[in-house]
Each structure stands twice: as structure tokens, then as C-alpha cells.
Scaffold this motif. Structure first.
Motif, PDB file in Angstrom:
ATOM      1  N   GLU A 194       2.191 -25.821 -14.887  1.00 18.16           N
ATOM      2  CA  GLU A 194       2.900 -26.013 -13.603  1.00 18.16           C
ATOM      3  C   GLU A 194       2.267 -27.239 -12.987  1.00 18.16           C
ATOM      4  O   GLU A 194       3.266 -27.706 -12.194  1.00 18.16           O
ATOM      5  N   LEU A 195       1.165 -27.617 -13.228  1.00 22.47           N
ATOM      6  CA  LEU A 195       0.608 -28.837 -12.703  1.00 22.47           C
ATOM      7  C   LEU A 195       1.526 -29.984 -13.095  1.00 22.47           C
ATOM      8  O   LEU A 195       1.934 -30.737 -12.407  1.00 22.47           O
ATOM      9  N   GLY A 196       1.811 -30.115 -14.444  1.00 21.71           N
ATOM     10  CA  GLY A 196       2.735 -31.277 -15.019  1.00 21.71           C
ATOM     11  C   GLY A 196       4.001 -31.258 -14.201  1.00 21.71           C
ATOM     12  O   GLY A 196       4.587 -32.138 -13.939  1.00 21.71           O
ATOM     13  N   ASP A 197       4.604 -30.060 -14.127  1.00 21.80           N
ATOM     14  CA  ASP A 197       5.948 -29.809 -13.512  1.00 21.80           C
ATOM     15  C   ASP A 197       5.906 -30.236 -11.942  1.00 21.80           C
ATOM     16  O   ASP A 197       6.762 -31.141 -11.746  1.00 21.80           O
ATOM     17  N   ARG A 198       4.924 -29.745 -11.297  1.00 23.37           N
ATOM     18  CA  ARG A 198       5.015 -30.228  -9.867  1.00 23.37           C
ATOM     19  C   ARG A 198       4.508 -31.791  -9.565  1.00 23.37           C
ATOM     20  O   ARG A 198       5.087 -32.061  -8.892  1.00 23.37           O
TER      21      ARG A 198
END
Length: 75
Positions: free
Chosen positions: A51-55
Motif C-alpha cells: 500500500e505504501l508503494g502504491d500511494r
């Protein structure tokens, strides 16, 4: 609860950010990167590194905040 990231997932995240933004964190201390990334995730209510990478890839302002968390200002 503080998220825990494996070295493999951290490496994947850093490669993703290198490809997206051109920042190379390969010379940073792995322990420091893990600690600071986990702190950032906890402060931003992100339990999964994916999720961090996507955001971070979708939001340049959030990436700037992340960058400021990772880097140490030297005066």
C-alpha cells in the motif's frame, strides 16, 4: 502497532521508488531505512508495504514527506 517490513519487501519498495522518482537509497543503512519506513507507515496508518508503494507512486507530495523522513538533514 508498528508495521514490520522484511528486507525483501524493503528492497522491492526502494527499487520501485528508484524507477519512479530516480532516487537511489542503496548507500543508506538498511537498518535505518527499515526503521524510518516502518515509522512512516505507522504515522500514516499504512499496515502493508505494498500500500505504501502504491500511494507513494500515485502521490508526489506523499513521496516528498517520505523522502524527508528517510533523509537526514545536515547543517
Amino acid at each position: 502497532m508498528t508495521p514490520e517490513i522484511s528486507n525483501v519487501l524493503l528492497d522491492d519498495l526502494l527499487l520501485l521508488l528508484h524507477r519512479r522518482y530516480g532516487y537511489d537509497f542503496s548507500h543508506y543503512s538498511k537498518a535505518s531505512l527499515l526503521r524510518r519506513t516502518e515509522k512512516f507507515m505507522s504515522m500514516n496508518a499504512m499496515p502493508q508495504v505494498e500500500e505504501l508503494g502504491d500511494r507513494l507512486c500515485e502521490d508526489p507530495d506523499l513521496f516528498q514527506e517520505f523522502l524527508e523522513t528517510l533523509t537526514v538533514n545536515v547543517t
